[in-house]
Design a protein around this motif. Sequence first.
Motif, mmCIF file in Angstrom:
data_model
loop_
_atom_site.group_PDB
_atom_site.id
_atom_site.type_symbol
_atom_site.label_atom_id
_atom_site.label_comp_id
_atom_site.label_asym_id
_atom_site.label_seq_id
_atom_site.Cartn_x
_atom_site.Cartn_y
_atom_site.Cartn_z
ATOM 1 N N LEU A 283 0.818 -1.209 0.000
ATOM 2 C CA LEU A 283 0.000 0.000 0.000
ATOM 3 C C LEU A 283 0.851 1.258 0.000
ATOM 4 O O LEU A 283 0.321 2.372 -0.129
ATOM 5 N N PHE A 284 2.167 1.091 0.147
ATOM 6 C CA PHE A 284 3.106 2.207 0.087
ATOM 7 C C PHE A 284 3.950 2.142 -1.195
ATOM 8 O O PHE A 284 4.865 2.942 -1.366
ATOM 9 N N GLY A 285 3.650 1.198 -2.054
ATOM 10 C CA GLY A 285 4.484 0.931 -3.219
ATOM 11 C C GLY A 285 4.088 1.719 -4.447
ATOM 12 O O GLY A 285 3.358 2.718 -4.377
ATOM 13 N N PRO A 286 4.564 1.269 -5.623
ATOM 14 C CA PRO A 286 4.316 1.983 -6.880
ATOM 15 C C PRO A 286 2.835 2.220 -7.139
ATOM 16 O O PRO A 286 2.000 1.335 -6.932
ATOM 17 N N GLY A 287 2.525 3.435 -7.557
ATOM 18 C CA GLY A 287 1.160 3.784 -7.902
ATOM 19 C C GLY A 287 0.295 4.211 -6.737
ATOM 20 O O GLY A 287 -0.871 4.554 -6.928
ATOM 21 N N THR A 288 0.838 4.224 -5.517
ATOM 22 C CA THR A 288 0.066 4.635 -4.346
ATOM 23 C C THR A 288 0.376 6.089 -3.996
ATOM 24 O O THR A 288 1.376 6.657 -4.441
ATOM 25 N N LEU A 289 -0.462 6.689 -3.165
ATOM 26 C CA LEU A 289 -0.247 8.072 -2.748
ATOM 27 C C LEU A 289 1.050 8.249 -1.968
ATOM 28 O O LEU A 289 1.649 9.330 -1.977
ATOM 29 N N LEU A 290 1.486 7.199 -1.289
ATOM 30 C CA LEU A 290 2.676 7.306 -0.444
ATOM 31 C C LEU A 290 3.917 6.709 -1.093
ATOM 32 O O LEU A 290 4.937 6.522 -0.426
ATOM 33 N N GLU A 291 3.867 6.436 -2.381
ATOM 34 C CA GLU A 291 5.035 5.921 -3.084
ATOM 35 C C GLU A 291 6.206 6.902 -2.922
ATOM 36 O O GLU A 291 6.090 8.097 -3.194
ATOM 37 N N GLY A 292 7.336 6.384 -2.435
ATOM 38 C CA GLY A 292 8.528 7.199 -2.265
ATOM 39 C C GLY A 292 8.457 8.208 -1.142
ATOM 40 O O GLY A 292 9.352 9.056 -1.019
ATOM 41 N N ARG A 293 7.445 8.121 -0.282
ATOM 42 C CA ARG A 293 7.259 9.108 0.783
ATOM 43 C C ARG A 293 7.728 8.625 2.148
ATOM 44 O O ARG A 293 7.685 9.375 3.120
ATOM 45 N N VAL A 294 8.158 7.359 2.253
ATOM 46 C CA VAL A 294 8.536 6.786 3.542
ATOM 47 C C VAL A 294 10.029 6.461 3.535
ATOM 48 O O VAL A 294 10.508 5.705 2.686
ATOM 49 N N ALA A 295 10.755 7.027 4.480
ATOM 50 C CA ALA A 295 12.169 6.707 4.681
ATOM 51 C C ALA A 295 12.303 5.933 5.984
ATOM 52 O O ALA A 295 11.816 6.370 7.031
ATOM 53 N N ARG A 296 12.937 4.782 5.911
ATOM 54 C CA ARG A 296 13.103 3.907 7.076
ATOM 55 C C ARG A 296 14.567 3.962 7.511
ATOM 56 O O ARG A 296 15.430 3.289 6.973
ATOM 57 N N LEU A 297 14.843 4.803 8.506
ATOM 58 C CA LEU A 297 16.207 4.999 8.980
ATOM 59 C C LEU A 297 16.469 4.071 10.164
ATOM 60 O O LEU A 297 15.651 3.993 11.091
ATOM 61 N N TYR A 298 17.590 3.381 10.130
ATOM 62 C CA TYR A 298 17.887 2.446 11.206
ATOM 63 C C TYR A 298 19.389 2.328 11.423
ATOM 64 O O TYR A 298 20.185 2.381 10.486
ATOM 65 N N ASN A 299 19.749 2.206 12.686
ATOM 66 C CA ASN A 299 21.118 1.908 13.089
ATOM 67 C C ASN A 299 21.391 0.443 12.757
ATOM 68 O O ASN A 299 20.641 -0.446 13.176
ATOM 69 N N THR A 300 22.439 0.178 12.021
ATOM 70 C CA THR A 300 22.717 -1.195 11.586
ATOM 71 C C THR A 300 23.012 -2.132 12.742
ATOM 72 O O THR A 300 22.977 -3.352 12.563
ATOM 73 N N LEU A 301 23.305 -1.603 13.934
ATOM 74 C CA LEU A 301 23.569 -2.442 15.103
ATOM 75 C C LEU A 301 22.429 -2.393 16.120
ATOM 76 O O LEU A 301 22.584 -2.869 17.240
ATOM 77 N N ASP A 302 21.310 -1.837 15.741
ATOM 78 C CA ASP A 302 20.130 -1.802 16.613
ATOM 79 C C ASP A 302 19.252 -2.994 16.250
ATOM 80 O O ASP A 302 18.772 -3.103 15.116
ATOM 81 N N SER A 303 19.008 -3.873 17.194
ATOM 82 C CA SER A 303 18.251 -5.088 16.907
ATOM 83 C C SER A 303 16.769 -4.822 16.668
ATOM 84 O O SER A 303 16.097 -5.601 15.986
#
Length: 335
Positions: A195-215
Amino acid sequence: MALPAAELMTLAGIAYGHPAAIPAYLATSPVTGGIWEAIWIARDEAVPVNFAFLARDRRPGGGVALAIRGTYPNPFSPAYWDDARQDSPFGPMARWPSGATVDPGDQEPGDPCISGGTWAGFSSLIALTDEAGTSLAQALDGLPAQTPLAVTGHSLGGTLAPVVALWLAGRAPPRRPEVATFAGMTPGNSAFAALFGPGTLLEGRVARLYNTLDSVPYGWDDVLATRDFFQPAPQGGVILDLALHATAWRLRGYDYAAIGTPVPLAGQVARPVTACTPIAFLIETLHQHLPDTYLALLGAPPLPFRIGLGAVVLPGDHPAAGALAAHAVPPVFLP
Protein backbone atom coordinates in the motif's frame (compact mmCIF):
# COMPACT_ATOMS: atom_id res chain seq x y z
CA MET A 1 13.42 13.55 2.38
CA ALA A 2 12.45 17.23 2.34
CA LEU A 3 13.10 17.88 6.04
CA PRO A 4 16.54 17.13 7.53
CA ALA A 5 16.66 13.72 9.22
CA ALA A 6 18.28 15.28 12.29
CA GLU A 7 15.26 17.55 12.80
CA LEU A 8 12.78 14.72 12.43
CA MET A 9 14.76 12.47 14.80
CA THR A 10 15.01 15.30 17.33
CA LEU A 11 11.25 15.80 17.19
CA ALA A 12 10.73 12.05 17.63
CA GLY A 13 13.12 12.04 20.59
CA ILE A 14 11.50 15.04 22.27
CA ALA A 15 8.23 13.07 22.26
CA TYR A 16 9.72 11.02 25.13
CA GLY A 17 9.81 14.11 27.33
CA HIS A 18 7.25 15.22 29.88
CA PRO A 19 4.26 16.72 28.02
CA ALA A 20 4.41 20.01 29.94
CA ALA A 21 8.06 20.42 28.98
CA ILE A 22 7.66 19.81 25.24
CA PRO A 23 7.54 23.54 24.32
CA ALA A 24 10.69 24.21 26.35
CA TYR A 25 12.51 21.25 24.82
CA LEU A 26 11.63 22.47 21.33
CA ALA A 27 12.89 25.93 22.23
CA THR A 28 16.16 24.82 23.83
CA SER A 29 17.30 22.08 21.45
CA PRO A 30 19.99 23.42 19.08
CA VAL A 31 18.22 21.54 16.28
CA THR A 32 14.66 22.81 16.80
CA GLY A 33 15.12 26.06 18.72
CA GLY A 34 13.60 29.02 16.90
CA ILE A 35 12.29 26.73 14.17
CA TRP A 36 9.66 24.40 15.62
CA GLU A 37 6.85 25.25 18.03
CA ALA A 38 4.20 22.97 19.51
CA ILE A 39 0.61 23.51 18.36
CA TRP A 40 -1.06 20.42 19.86
CA ILE A 41 0.17 18.23 22.72
CA ALA A 42 -1.57 15.14 24.05
CA ARG A 43 -2.66 15.75 27.60
CA ASP A 44 -0.60 14.38 30.45
CA GLU A 45 -2.07 11.02 31.43
CA ALA A 46 -1.33 9.15 34.63
CA VAL A 47 -0.61 6.06 32.52
CA PRO A 48 0.57 7.42 29.15
CA VAL A 49 0.37 4.32 26.96
CA ASN A 50 0.71 6.37 23.76
CA PHE A 51 1.75 9.96 23.25
CA ALA A 52 2.31 12.40 20.39
CA PHE A 53 2.50 16.09 19.65
CA LEU A 54 2.13 18.35 16.62
CA ALA A 55 4.70 21.03 15.88
CA ARG A 56 4.72 23.84 13.34
CA ASP A 57 7.76 24.72 11.23
CA ARG A 58 8.09 28.51 11.53
CA ARG A 59 10.29 28.87 8.46
CA PRO A 60 8.73 30.36 5.30
CA GLY A 61 6.64 27.69 3.60
CA GLY A 62 7.07 25.39 6.60
CA GLY A 63 4.53 22.74 7.44
CA VAL A 64 3.53 20.64 10.44
CA ALA A 65 5.14 17.54 11.91
CA LEU A 66 3.51 14.81 13.98
CA ALA A 67 6.00 13.29 16.42
CA ILE A 68 5.00 9.94 17.95
CA ARG A 69 6.59 8.65 21.16
CA GLY A 70 8.07 5.18 21.35
CA THR A 71 7.73 2.65 24.17
CA TYR A 72 7.26 4.34 27.54
CA PRO A 73 10.69 3.90 29.13
CA ASN A 74 9.68 2.95 32.66
CA PRO A 75 9.27 -0.79 33.33
CA PHE A 76 7.74 0.01 36.72
CA SER A 77 4.74 1.59 34.97
CA PRO A 78 1.86 -0.37 33.44
CA ALA A 79 2.25 1.90 30.39
CA TYR A 80 5.57 0.20 29.61
CA TRP A 81 3.95 -3.23 29.54
CA ASP A 82 0.98 -2.02 27.50
CA ASP A 83 3.44 -0.59 24.98
CA ALA A 84 5.39 -3.85 25.02
CA ARG A 85 2.21 -5.64 23.97
CA GLN A 86 1.88 -3.15 21.13
CA ASP A 87 5.48 -3.96 20.16
CA SER A 88 4.77 -7.69 20.06
CA PRO A 89 4.35 -9.28 16.61
CA PHE A 90 2.44 -12.32 17.85
CA GLY A 91 -1.24 -13.13 18.13
CA PRO A 92 -4.10 -12.30 15.74
CA MET A 93 -3.50 -9.67 13.09
CA ALA A 94 -5.86 -6.84 12.10
CA ARG A 95 -7.11 -6.34 8.56
CA TRP A 96 -6.53 -2.87 7.15
CA PRO A 97 -8.48 -0.61 7.34
CA SER A 98 -11.37 -2.34 9.16
CA GLY A 99 -9.39 -3.70 12.11
CA ALA A 100 -11.16 -7.06 11.80
CA THR A 101 -9.03 -9.75 13.41
CA VAL A 102 -7.57 -12.63 11.44
CA ASP A 103 -5.26 -15.45 12.43
CA PRO A 104 -1.91 -15.27 10.60
CA GLY A 105 -2.48 -18.56 8.83
CA ASP A 106 -5.86 -17.37 7.52
CA GLN A 107 -4.56 -14.34 5.61
CA GLU A 108 -5.66 -14.27 2.01
CA PRO A 109 -3.21 -13.27 -0.77
CA GLY A 110 -3.33 -9.51 -1.11
CA ASP A 111 -5.06 -9.14 2.28
CA PRO A 112 -3.32 -6.18 4.01
CA CYS A 113 -2.89 -6.85 7.73
CA ILE A 114 -0.99 -5.30 10.60
CA SER A 115 -0.15 -6.83 13.95
CA GLY A 116 -2.83 -6.70 16.61
CA GLY A 117 -0.49 -4.69 18.81
CA THR A 118 0.12 -2.12 16.09
CA TRP A 119 -3.62 -1.79 15.54
CA ALA A 120 -4.12 -1.19 19.27
CA GLY A 121 -1.41 1.48 19.26
CA PHE A 122 -2.81 3.16 16.16
CA SER A 123 -6.35 3.21 17.56
CA SER A 124 -5.11 4.66 20.85
CA LEU A 125 -2.94 7.22 19.10
CA ILE A 126 -5.56 8.85 16.88
CA ALA A 127 -7.94 9.08 19.85
CA LEU A 128 -5.49 11.03 22.04
CA THR A 129 -6.81 14.41 23.19
CA ASP A 130 -5.16 17.60 24.35
CA GLU A 131 -6.14 19.53 27.46
CA ALA A 132 -8.96 21.23 25.52
CA GLY A 133 -10.44 17.89 24.48
CA THR A 134 -9.35 18.10 20.83
CA SER A 135 -8.36 14.67 19.58
CA LEU A 136 -5.30 14.06 17.45
CA ALA A 137 -7.60 12.99 14.63
CA GLN A 138 -9.50 16.29 14.89
CA ALA A 139 -6.29 18.31 15.08
CA LEU A 140 -4.95 16.65 11.93
CA ASP A 141 -8.27 17.01 10.13
CA GLY A 142 -8.29 20.70 11.04
CA LEU A 143 -5.07 21.44 9.16
CA PRO A 144 -5.52 23.18 5.80
CA ALA A 145 -5.42 20.64 2.99
CA GLN A 146 -2.33 22.25 1.44
CA THR A 147 -0.27 22.16 4.65
CA PRO A 148 2.95 20.14 4.20
CA LEU A 149 2.84 17.34 6.75
CA ALA A 150 5.54 15.07 8.14
CA VAL A 151 5.09 12.07 10.43
CA THR A 152 7.99 10.80 12.48
CA GLY A 153 8.64 8.49 15.40
CA HIS A 154 11.28 6.40 17.11
CA SER A 155 10.90 2.71 18.09
CA LEU A 156 7.16 2.05 18.62
CA GLY A 157 6.61 5.55 17.28
CA GLY A 158 8.48 4.54 14.14
CA THR A 159 6.27 1.46 13.81
CA LEU A 160 3.12 3.57 14.07
CA ALA A 161 4.26 6.45 11.84
CA PRO A 162 3.58 4.81 8.43
CA VAL A 163 0.27 3.41 9.71
CA VAL A 164 -0.89 6.91 10.64
CA ALA A 165 0.34 8.20 7.27
CA LEU A 166 -1.67 5.56 5.43
CA TRP A 167 -4.75 6.45 7.47
CA LEU A 168 -4.27 10.11 6.48
CA ALA A 169 -3.90 9.15 2.82
CA GLY A 170 -7.24 7.37 2.96
CA ARG A 171 -9.22 10.26 4.45
CA ALA A 172 -10.97 13.14 2.71
CA PRO A 173 -9.17 15.16 1.63
CA PRO A 174 -6.34 12.67 1.19
CA ARG A 175 -2.93 13.74 2.45
CA ARG A 176 0.53 12.69 1.30
CA PRO A 177 2.71 13.14 4.38
CA GLU A 178 6.45 12.72 4.38
CA VAL A 179 7.30 9.86 6.75
CA ALA A 180 10.57 9.24 8.56
CA THR A 181 10.77 6.21 10.84
CA PHE A 182 13.69 5.69 13.22
CA ALA A 183 14.30 2.25 14.76
CA GLY A 184 10.75 1.26 13.87
CA MET A 185 9.59 -2.31 13.66
CA THR A 186 7.67 -3.86 10.77
CA PRO A 187 3.96 -3.12 11.31
CA GLY A 188 2.37 -5.49 8.82
CA ASN A 189 2.53 -8.07 6.07
CA SER A 190 3.68 -7.78 2.46
CA ALA A 191 0.19 -6.83 1.24
CA PHE A 192 0.19 -3.96 3.74
CA ALA A 193 3.67 -2.88 2.59
CA ALA A 194 2.37 -2.84 -0.99
CA LEU A 195 0.00 0.00 0.00
CA PHE A 196 3.11 2.21 0.09
CA GLY A 197 4.48 0.93 -3.22
CA PRO A 198 4.32 1.98 -6.88
CA GLY A 199 1.16 3.78 -7.90
CA THR A 200 0.07 4.64 -4.35
CA LEU A 201 -0.25 8.07 -2.75
CA LEU A 202 2.68 7.31 -0.44
CA GLU A 203 5.04 5.92 -3.08
CA GLY A 204 8.53 7.20 -2.27
CA ARG A 205 7.26 9.11 0.78
CA VAL A 206 8.54 6.79 3.54
CA ALA A 207 12.17 6.71 4.68
CA ARG A 208 13.10 3.91 7.08
CA LEU A 209 16.21 5.00 8.98
CA TYR A 210 17.89 2.45 11.21
CA ASN A 211 21.12 1.91 13.09
CA THR A 212 22.72 -1.20 11.59
CA LEU A 213 23.57 -2.44 15.10
CA ASP A 214 20.13 -1.80 16.61
CA SER A 215 18.25 -5.09 16.91
CA VAL A 216 14.79 -3.48 17.14
CA PRO A 217 14.30 -2.40 13.49
CA TYR A 218 15.12 -5.94 12.34
CA GLY A 219 11.82 -7.05 13.87
CA TRP A 220 9.87 -8.61 12.49
CA ASP A 221 10.99 -9.46 9.00
CA ASP A 222 14.69 -10.22 9.59
CA VAL A 223 15.29 -11.14 13.24
CA LEU A 224 18.09 -13.63 12.51
CA ALA A 225 20.20 -10.84 11.01
CA THR A 226 20.98 -9.69 14.57
CA ARG A 227 22.75 -12.90 15.62
CA ASP A 228 26.31 -11.65 15.14
CA PHE A 229 26.00 -8.09 16.38
CA PHE A 230 28.68 -6.37 18.48
CA GLN A 231 31.77 -8.02 17.05
CA PRO A 232 34.02 -9.06 18.68
CA ALA A 233 32.12 -8.46 21.94
CA PRO A 234 29.88 -8.41 23.86
CA GLN A 235 28.01 -11.39 22.45
CA GLY A 236 24.59 -12.67 23.45
CA GLY A 237 25.72 -16.30 23.44
CA VAL A 238 23.79 -19.51 23.01
CA ILE A 239 20.71 -18.36 24.90
CA LEU A 240 20.21 -15.36 22.61
CA ASP A 241 20.81 -17.52 19.54
CA LEU A 242 18.16 -19.98 20.66
CA ALA A 243 15.74 -17.16 21.46
CA LEU A 244 16.20 -15.62 18.02
CA HIS A 245 15.64 -18.94 16.27
CA ALA A 246 12.55 -19.58 18.39
CA THR A 247 11.22 -16.12 17.49
CA ALA A 248 11.88 -16.67 13.79
CA TRP A 249 10.10 -20.02 13.97
CA ARG A 250 7.07 -18.45 15.67
CA LEU A 251 6.92 -15.73 13.00
CA ARG A 252 6.34 -18.22 10.20
CA GLY A 253 3.12 -17.40 8.37
CA TYR A 254 2.94 -13.78 9.49
CA ASP A 255 4.63 -12.55 6.28
CA TYR A 256 6.01 -9.38 7.85
CA ALA A 257 7.54 -7.02 5.28
CA ALA A 258 9.44 -3.76 5.76
CA ILE A 259 8.02 -0.47 4.50
CA GLY A 260 9.74 2.39 2.72
CA THR A 261 13.19 3.24 1.47
CA PRO A 262 15.85 1.79 3.79
CA VAL A 263 18.42 4.31 5.05
CA PRO A 264 21.07 2.41 7.06
CA LEU A 265 23.14 4.32 9.60
CA ALA A 266 26.42 2.54 10.30
CA GLY A 267 26.49 1.70 14.01
CA GLN A 268 29.63 1.42 16.13
CA VAL A 269 30.11 -0.75 19.21
CA ALA A 270 30.59 1.30 22.36
CA ARG A 271 33.29 0.53 24.92
CA PRO A 272 31.93 -2.03 27.45
CA VAL A 273 31.12 -0.52 30.85
CA THR A 274 31.26 -3.83 32.73
CA ALA A 275 33.13 -7.13 32.51
CA CYS A 276 29.90 -9.08 33.03
CA THR A 277 29.08 -10.22 29.50
CA PRO A 278 25.27 -10.59 29.81
CA ILE A 279 24.94 -7.15 31.40
CA ALA A 280 27.36 -5.64 28.88
CA PHE A 281 25.31 -7.13 26.06
CA LEU A 282 22.05 -5.70 27.43
CA ILE A 283 23.61 -2.26 27.91
CA GLU A 284 25.07 -2.33 24.40
CA THR A 285 21.69 -3.39 22.98
CA LEU A 286 20.01 -0.49 24.75
CA HIS A 287 22.72 1.98 23.75
CA GLN A 288 22.30 1.15 20.07
CA HIS A 289 18.55 1.83 20.29
CA LEU A 290 18.55 5.11 22.24
CA PRO A 291 17.46 8.32 20.49
CA ASP A 292 20.75 10.02 21.33
CA THR A 293 22.64 7.25 19.52
CA TYR A 294 20.55 7.88 16.41
CA LEU A 295 21.18 11.61 16.70
CA ALA A 296 24.94 10.99 16.99
CA LEU A 297 24.85 8.84 13.86
CA LEU A 298 23.12 11.74 12.10
CA GLY A 299 25.76 14.19 13.31
CA ALA A 300 23.25 15.99 15.54
CA PRO A 301 23.52 17.08 19.19
CA PRO A 302 21.80 14.99 21.87
CA LEU A 303 18.35 15.64 23.27
CA PRO A 304 18.03 18.23 26.05
CA PHE A 305 17.36 15.36 28.48
CA ARG A 306 18.44 11.78 29.11
CA ILE A 307 16.09 8.80 28.98
CA GLY A 308 16.30 6.24 31.78
CA LEU A 309 13.95 4.48 34.17
CA GLY A 310 11.08 6.88 33.58
CA ALA A 311 9.79 9.20 30.90
CA VAL A 312 10.11 12.21 33.17
CA VAL A 313 13.73 12.69 32.35
CA LEU A 314 16.73 14.58 33.67
CA PRO A 315 18.10 17.65 31.90
CA GLY A 316 21.20 16.84 29.89
CA ASP A 317 23.44 18.93 32.17
CA HIS A 318 22.23 17.28 35.40
CA PRO A 319 25.11 15.58 37.31
CA ALA A 320 23.28 12.22 37.27
CA ALA A 321 22.25 12.34 33.60
CA GLY A 322 25.43 10.69 32.32
CA ALA A 323 24.82 7.53 34.33
CA LEU A 324 21.08 7.44 33.80
CA ALA A 325 21.01 5.71 30.42
CA ALA A 326 23.28 2.89 31.60
CA HIS A 327 20.59 1.75 34.01
CA ALA A 328 17.66 1.89 31.62
CA VAL A 329 15.87 -1.24 30.47
CA PRO A 330 15.40 -2.15 26.80
CA PRO A 331 11.96 -3.04 25.43
CA VAL A 332 10.62 -6.51 26.18
CA PHE A 333 8.59 -8.19 23.46
CA LEU A 334 5.77 -10.32 24.80
CA PRO A 335 4.03 -13.25 23.12
